[in-house]
Motif scaffolding. Structure first.
Motif, PDB file in Angstrom:
ATOM      1  N   TRP A  54     -89.083  -5.290 -42.875  1.00  0.00           N
ATOM      2  CA  TRP A  54     -90.182  -4.353 -43.138  1.00  0.00           C
ATOM      3  C   TRP A  54     -90.621  -4.365 -44.592  1.00  0.00           C
ATOM      4  CZ3 TRP A  54     -92.433  -3.329 -38.910  1.00  0.00           C
ATOM      5  CH2 TRP A  54     -91.700  -3.229 -37.727  1.00  0.00           C
ATOM      6  N   HIS A  55     -89.724  -4.784 -45.480  1.00  0.00           N
ATOM      7  CA  HIS A  55     -90.066  -4.837 -46.899  1.00  0.00           C
ATOM      8  C   HIS A  55     -90.854  -6.084 -47.247  1.00  0.00           C
ATOM      9  CE1 HIS A  55     -87.399  -1.493 -48.255  1.00  0.00           C
ATOM     10  NE2 HIS A  55     -86.986  -1.685 -47.019  1.00  0.00           N
ATOM     11  N   LYS A  56     -90.906  -7.049 -46.339  1.00  0.00           N
ATOM     12  CA  LYS A  56     -91.607  -8.301 -46.586  1.00  0.00           C
ATOM     13  C   LYS A  56     -93.065  -8.252 -46.147  1.00  0.00           C
ATOM     14  CE  LYS A  56     -87.361 -10.824 -45.744  1.00  0.00           C
ATOM     15  NZ  LYS A  56     -86.703 -11.849 -44.938  1.00  0.00           N
ATOM     16  N   LEU A  57     -93.395  -7.340 -45.260  1.00  0.00           N
ATOM     17  CA  LEU A  57     -94.745  -7.297 -44.700  1.00  0.00           C
ATOM     18  C   LEU A  57     -95.783  -6.944 -45.757  1.00  0.00           C
ATOM     19  CD1 LEU A  57     -94.201  -5.522 -41.287  1.00  0.00           C
ATOM     20  CD2 LEU A  57     -94.811  -7.898 -41.669  1.00  0.00           C
ATOM     21  N   GLY A  58     -96.877  -7.661 -45.751  1.00  0.00           N
ATOM     22  CA  GLY A  58     -98.017  -7.333 -46.583  1.00  0.00           C
ATOM     23  C   GLY A  58     -97.893  -7.668 -48.054  1.00  0.00           C
ATOM     24  N   ARG A  59     -96.877  -8.398 -48.458  1.00  0.00           N
ATOM     25  CA  ARG A  59     -96.691  -8.713 -49.880  1.00  0.00           C
ATOM     26  C   ARG A  59     -97.119 -10.123 -50.232  1.00  0.00           C
ATOM     27  NH1 ARG A  59     -92.295  -5.688 -52.875  1.00  0.00           N
ATOM     28  NH2 ARG A  59     -91.991  -3.841 -51.615  1.00  0.00           N
ATOM     29  N   CYS A  60     -96.985 -11.071 -49.340  1.00  0.00           N
ATOM     30  CA  CYS A  60     -97.170 -12.480 -49.665  1.00  0.00           C
ATOM     31  C   CYS A  60     -98.458 -13.012 -49.042  1.00  0.00           C
ATOM     32  CB  CYS A  60     -95.974 -13.272 -49.175  1.00  0.00           C
ATOM     33  SG  CYS A  60     -96.088 -15.022 -49.491  1.00  0.00           S
ATOM     34  N   ALA A  61     -99.392 -13.415 -49.884  1.00  0.00           N
ATOM     35  CA  ALA A  61    -100.659 -13.962 -49.380  1.00  0.00           C
ATOM     36  C   ALA A  61    -100.429 -15.281 -48.656  1.00  0.00           C
ATOM     37  CB  ALA A  61    -101.632 -14.150 -50.532  1.00  0.00           C
ATOM     38  N   GLY A  62     -99.451 -16.056 -49.109  1.00  0.00           N
ATOM     39  CA  GLY A  62     -99.144 -17.324 -48.449  1.00  0.00           C
ATOM     40  C   GLY A  62     -98.665 -17.126 -47.023  1.00  0.00           C
ATOM     41  N   CYS A  63     -97.847 -16.122 -46.809  1.00  0.00           N
ATOM     42  CA  CYS A  63     -97.369 -15.824 -45.455  1.00  0.00           C
ATOM     43  C   CYS A  63     -98.503 -15.321 -44.567  1.00  0.00           C
ATOM     44  CB  CYS A  63     -96.257 -14.789 -45.502  1.00  0.00           C
ATOM     45  SG  CYS A  63     -94.750 -15.399 -46.260  1.00  0.00           S
ATOM     46  N   MET A  64     -99.410 -14.537 -45.138  1.00  0.00           N
ATOM     47  CA  MET A  64    -100.538 -14.041 -44.353  1.00  0.00           C
ATOM     48  C   MET A  64    -101.477 -15.182 -43.969  1.00  0.00           C
ATOM     49  SD  MET A  64    -101.423 -10.290 -45.865  1.00  0.00           S
ATOM     50  CE  MET A  64    -101.117 -10.507 -47.600  1.00  0.00           C
ATOM     51  N   VAL A  65    -101.686 -16.125 -44.875  1.00  0.00           N
ATOM     52  CA  VAL A  65    -102.513 -17.291 -44.558  1.00  0.00           C
ATOM     53  C   VAL A  65    -101.833 -18.134 -43.488  1.00  0.00           C
ATOM     54  CG1 VAL A  65    -103.414 -19.456 -45.492  1.00  0.00           C
ATOM     55  CG2 VAL A  65    -103.717 -17.344 -46.762  1.00  0.00           C
ATOM     56  N   GLY A  66    -100.512 -18.281 -43.601  1.00  0.00           N
ATOM     57  CA  GLY A  66     -99.761 -19.019 -42.579  1.00  0.00           C
ATOM     58  C   GLY A  66     -99.868 -18.372 -41.211  1.00  0.00           C
ATOM     59  N   CYS A  67     -99.779 -17.051 -41.156  1.00  0.00           N
ATOM     60  CA  CYS A  67     -99.930 -16.329 -39.880  1.00  0.00           C
ATOM     61  C   CYS A  67    -101.342 -16.492 -39.329  1.00  0.00           C
ATOM     62  CB  CYS A  67     -99.620 -14.850 -40.064  1.00  0.00           C
ATOM     63  SG  CYS A  67     -97.881 -14.485 -40.249  1.00  0.00           S
ATOM     64  N   ALA A  68    -102.336 -16.466 -40.217  1.00  0.00           N
ATOM     65  CA  ALA A  68    -103.719 -16.645 -39.773  1.00  0.00           C
ATOM     66  C   ALA A  68    -103.928 -18.044 -39.213  1.00  0.00           C
ATOM     67  CB  ALA A  68    -104.678 -16.382 -40.923  1.00  0.00           C
ATOM     68  N   LEU A  69    -103.352 -19.050 -39.851  1.00  0.00           N
ATOM     69  CA  LEU A  69    -103.473 -20.417 -39.346  1.00  0.00           C
ATOM     70  C   LEU A  69    -102.756 -20.579 -38.007  1.00  0.00           C
ATOM     71  CD1 LEU A  69    -103.080 -22.536 -42.591  1.00  0.00           C
ATOM     72  CD2 LEU A  69    -105.155 -22.148 -41.246  1.00  0.00           C
ATOM     73  N   LEU A  70    -101.571 -19.973 -37.886  1.00  0.00           N
ATOM     74  CA  LEU A  70    -100.860 -20.029 -36.607  1.00  0.00           C
ATOM     75  C   LEU A  70    -101.662 -19.360 -35.495  1.00  0.00           C
ATOM     76  CD1 LEU A  70     -97.146 -19.299 -37.514  1.00  0.00           C
ATOM     77  CD2 LEU A  70     -98.081 -21.386 -36.560  1.00  0.00           C
ATOM     78  N   ALA A  71    -102.263 -18.218 -35.791  1.00  0.00           N
ATOM     79  CA  ALA A  71    -103.074 -17.529 -34.787  1.00  0.00           C
ATOM     80  C   ALA A  71    -104.311 -18.353 -34.420  1.00  0.00           C
ATOM     81  CB  ALA A  71    -103.487 -16.150 -35.302  1.00  0.00           C
ATOM     82  N   LEU A  72    -104.930 -18.964 -35.406  1.00  0.00           N
ATOM     83  CA  LEU A  72    -106.108 -19.791 -35.145  1.00  0.00           C
ATOM     84  C   LEU A  72    -105.756 -21.010 -34.296  1.00  0.00           C
ATOM     85  CD1 LEU A  72    -109.127 -20.379 -35.721  1.00  0.00           C
ATOM     86  CD2 LEU A  72    -108.343 -21.689 -37.692  1.00  0.00           C
ATOM     87  N   VAL A  73    -104.702 -21.698 -34.669  1.00  0.00           N
ATOM     88  CA  VAL A  73    -104.291 -22.892 -33.929  1.00  0.00           C
ATOM     89  C   VAL A  73    -103.877 -22.528 -32.508  1.00  0.00           C
ATOM     90  CG1 VAL A  73    -102.500 -24.677 -33.812  1.00  0.00           C
ATOM     91  CG2 VAL A  73    -103.702 -24.249 -35.948  1.00  0.00           C
ATOM     92  N   SER A  74    -103.093 -21.470 -32.353  1.00  0.00           N
ATOM     93  CA  SER A  74    -102.662 -21.096 -31.002  1.00  0.00           C
ATOM     94  C   SER A  74    -103.840 -20.615 -30.160  1.00  0.00           C
ATOM     95  CB  SER A  74    -101.569 -20.037 -31.058  1.00  0.00           C
ATOM     96  OG  SER A  74    -102.034 -18.874 -31.712  1.00  0.00           O
ATOM     97  N   GLY A  75    -104.817 -19.949 -30.777  1.00  0.00           N
ATOM     98  CA  GLY A  75    -106.013 -19.555 -30.035  1.00  0.00           C
ATOM     99  C   GLY A  75    -106.821 -20.762 -29.579  1.00  0.00           C
ATOM    100  N   LEU A  76    -106.934 -21.764 -30.441  1.00  0.00           N
ATOM    101  CA  LEU A  76    -107.643 -22.982 -30.057  1.00  0.00           C
ATOM    102  C   LEU A  76    -106.911 -23.738 -28.954  1.00  0.00           C
ATOM    103  CD1 LEU A  76    -108.804 -24.283 -33.552  1.00  0.00           C
ATOM    104  CD2 LEU A  76    -110.227 -23.306 -31.743  1.00  0.00           C
TER     105      LEU A  76
END
Length: 84
Positions: A12-34
């Protein structure tokens, strides 16, 4: 994870702190949606597997963005950074 925010502490302390992790999650969501859309977005087993992957990665991205916006609005991130 490679960044200092993600290498230690509780989940819970890791959420929302790292822009790199958020970009990685966005890419994973985009790829899995495609992939889900490419598989036909029907009820076949591969399409449902891709849908579950999309829900998981999209849910993690939503949690990151929710906590990031809460920290920005309340200024809670500044207090956490000063303590470490």
């Amino acid at each position: 994870m490679a960044c200092q925010d993600c290498s230690g502490g509780e989940f819970w302390h890791k959420l929302g702190r790292c822009a790199g992790c958020m970009v990685g999650c966005a890419l994973l969501a985009l790829v899995s949606g495609l992939i889900w859309w490419r598989l036909g977005a029907d009820s076949s087993v591969p399409a449902l597997t891709a849908l579950l992957f999309l829900l998981g990665s999209g849910g993690l991205l939503a949690l990151h963005l929710l906590v990031w916006s809460w920290r920005r609005l309340t200024g809670a991130g500044q207090h956490d950074d000063e303590e470490t």
